[in-house]
Design an enzyme around this catalytic site. Sequence first.
Site, PDB file in Angstrom:
ATOM      1  N   ASN A 140      37.629  45.685  45.026  1.00 21.47           N
ATOM      2  CA  ASN A 140      37.863  46.530  46.328  1.00 21.47           C
ATOM      3  C   ASN A 140      39.426  46.970  46.371  1.00 21.47           C
ATOM      4  O   ASN A 140      40.057  47.461  47.445  1.00 21.47           O
ATOM      5  CB  ASN A 140      37.606  45.459  47.357  1.00 21.47           C
ATOM      6  CG  ASN A 140      38.344  44.366  47.515  1.00 21.47           C
ATOM      7  OD1 ASN A 140      39.381  43.985  46.502  1.00 21.47           O
ATOM      8  ND2 ASN A 140      38.375  43.599  48.656  1.00 21.47           N
ATOM      9  N   GLY A 157      43.808  44.775  42.821  1.00 23.60           N
ATOM     10  CA  GLY A 157      43.634  45.579  41.623  1.00 23.60           C
ATOM     11  C   GLY A 157      43.912  46.900  41.440  1.00 23.60           C
ATOM     12  O   GLY A 157      44.698  47.455  42.519  1.00 23.60           O
ATOM     13  N   VAL A 166      33.189  42.036  47.595  1.00 23.79           N
ATOM     14  CA  VAL A 166      32.255  41.112  47.126  1.00 23.79           C
ATOM     15  C   VAL A 166      31.880  40.107  48.288  1.00 23.79           C
ATOM     16  O   VAL A 166      30.915  39.361  48.225  1.00 23.79           O
ATOM     17  CB  VAL A 166      32.188  40.396  45.653  1.00 23.79           C
ATOM     18  CG1 VAL A 166      31.963  41.412  44.663  1.00 23.79           C
ATOM     19  CG2 VAL A 166      33.466  39.476  45.747  1.00 23.79           C
ATOM     20  N   SER A 226      39.623  37.810  42.936  1.00 25.25           N
ATOM     21  CA  SER A 226      40.304  37.100  43.924  1.00 25.25           C
ATOM     22  C   SER A 226      41.703  37.344  43.593  1.00 25.25           C
ATOM     23  O   SER A 226      42.403  37.581  42.415  1.00 25.25           O
ATOM     24  CB  SER A 226      40.157  35.533  43.504  1.00 25.25           C
ATOM     25  OG  SER A 226      40.853  34.757  44.176  1.00 25.25           O
ATOM     26  N   LYS A 283      20.640  35.246  40.681  1.00 24.91           N
ATOM     27  CA  LYS A 283      19.241  34.529  40.858  1.00 24.91           C
ATOM     28  C   LYS A 283      18.187  35.740  41.034  1.00 24.91           C
ATOM     29  O   LYS A 283      17.351  35.551  40.365  1.00 24.91           O
ATOM     30  CB  LYS A 283      19.369  33.799  42.292  1.00 24.91           C
ATOM     31  CG  LYS A 283      18.136  32.828  42.556  1.00 24.91           C
ATOM     32  CD  LYS A 283      18.175  31.742  43.407  1.00 24.91           C
ATOM     33  CE  LYS A 283      17.241  31.601  44.334  1.00 24.91           C
ATOM     34  NZ  LYS A 283      16.817  32.380  45.642  1.00 24.91           N
ATOM     35  N   TYR A 289      43.469  29.145  48.186  1.00 28.18           N
ATOM     36  CA  TYR A 289      42.951  29.315  46.805  1.00 28.18           C
ATOM     37  C   TYR A 289      42.426  28.245  46.241  1.00 28.18           C
ATOM     38  O   TYR A 289      41.276  28.401  45.557  1.00 28.18           O
ATOM     39  CB  TYR A 289      44.201  29.998  45.927  1.00 28.18           C
ATOM     40  CG  TYR A 289      43.947  30.341  44.601  1.00 28.18           C
ATOM     41  CD1 TYR A 289      43.024  31.370  44.407  1.00 28.18           C
ATOM     42  CD2 TYR A 289      44.268  29.539  43.309  1.00 28.18           C
ATOM     43  CE1 TYR A 289      42.803  31.905  42.957  1.00 28.18           C
ATOM     44  CE2 TYR A 289      44.277  30.167  42.152  1.00 28.18           C
ATOM     45  CZ  TYR A 289      43.335  31.043  42.047  1.00 28.18           C
ATOM     46  OH  TYR A 289      42.919  31.616  40.719  1.00 28.18           O
ATOM     47  N   LYS A 331      38.434  27.799  45.216  1.00 32.33           N
ATOM     48  CA  LYS A 331      37.988  27.626  43.947  1.00 32.33           C
ATOM     49  C   LYS A 331      37.272  26.393  43.664  1.00 32.33           C
ATOM     50  O   LYS A 331      36.298  26.167  42.803  1.00 32.33           O
ATOM     51  CB  LYS A 331      39.064  27.829  43.091  1.00 32.33           C
ATOM     52  CG  LYS A 331      39.891  29.096  42.890  1.00 32.33           C
ATOM     53  CD  LYS A 331      38.659  30.037  42.309  1.00 32.33           C
ATOM     54  CE  LYS A 331      39.451  31.493  42.158  1.00 32.33           C
ATOM     55  NZ  LYS A 331      38.711  32.360  41.560  1.00 32.33           N
TER      56      LYS A 331
END
Length: 329
Positions: free
Chosen positions: A35, A39, A60, A78, A108, A148, A152
């Site tokens: 997104n 990044g 996500v 993340s 799944k 964080y 995690k």
Amino acid sequence: MERKRVLITGAAGFLGSHLCDRFIKEDYHVIAMDNLITGDLQNIEHLFALENFEFANHDVSKYVYVPGKLDYILHFASPASPIDYLKIPIQTLKVGSLGTHNLLGLAKNKNARMIIASTSEVYGDPNVNPQPEEYWGNVNPVGPRGVYDEAKRFQEAITMAYHTFHGLETRIVRIFNTYGPRMRLNDGRVLPAFIGQALRGEDLTVFGDGSQTRSFCYVDDLVEGIYRLLLSDYAQPVNIGNPDEITIGQFAEEIIKLTGTTQKVIYKELPVDDPKQRQPDITKAKALLGWEPKVGRAEGLKITYEYFKSLPAEALVNKEHKDFTTYNR
Ligand code: UDP
């Protein structure tokens, strides 16, 4: 033969982009998702022309839709620096929890194997050194790193639950401090901070007295470890990192030598809950994956410095970086 298809989240980030490169090299079809909060598309723009690469701009933490089959999912989305956790704490929590849940559901549905990027932060400020996978950690849930660390830890728990309850194929890599080209210059992490300061002719800011330790792994070694773990049949967490431990004070001296800067070290307040020591115990990775790091710090730092030097001058402007301590207040 039809290519295997892999979804990589956080694909425009530091680790995600190197993973994209690796899976393209292995002739996979790569679906890169990001997104772009932290990044940068520049990290993967060299892949856009390839027919076996596609990019999806998506968060996500919201429902994830991917058409077609999927063989593997690598969840690497993340924020990953202490400054990011302070600036975007809710997103950090959501991508590790809601995002992981969405991707496990997708895995799944597609009968895909999923690897999640966990972290040495699950060990918190460890009172065992080095840290083996069996160590449960010493984490402050409500401190600045809690968003964080706990995301995690939840991520590991839900991943393991999908493994045991749904029989999903899952892998958990606990990543220790990693460095290399494409780190964000202004994300506040120690290596880009020091190199950026050297290149701008500023003093190097050591937090605390510099006696805290870290163990730095070169990105290519990390990617190799992740690749091997993904293809292994081991579902329990595995540490991947370089056990060569060093104090942050020594690290600053190494950067001064490497860059030839005439600036000096200045000391700043130690951030809240900053771990005092960190070194991966990689016994498991060695035994299970036949993996150990190959790139020493001198070599890795040289490559990384060349990368930062090659960036255009405007990249050096200190746009994002604020003194960490201002975020702690
Ligand atoms: N650090 C420092 N100066 C800086 C940035 C970081 O001394 O300008 C220290 C920080 O306090 C920590 C270590 O370097 O002890 C590693 O910090 P980083 O943010 O890279 O990662 P961490 O391992 O703490 O998540």
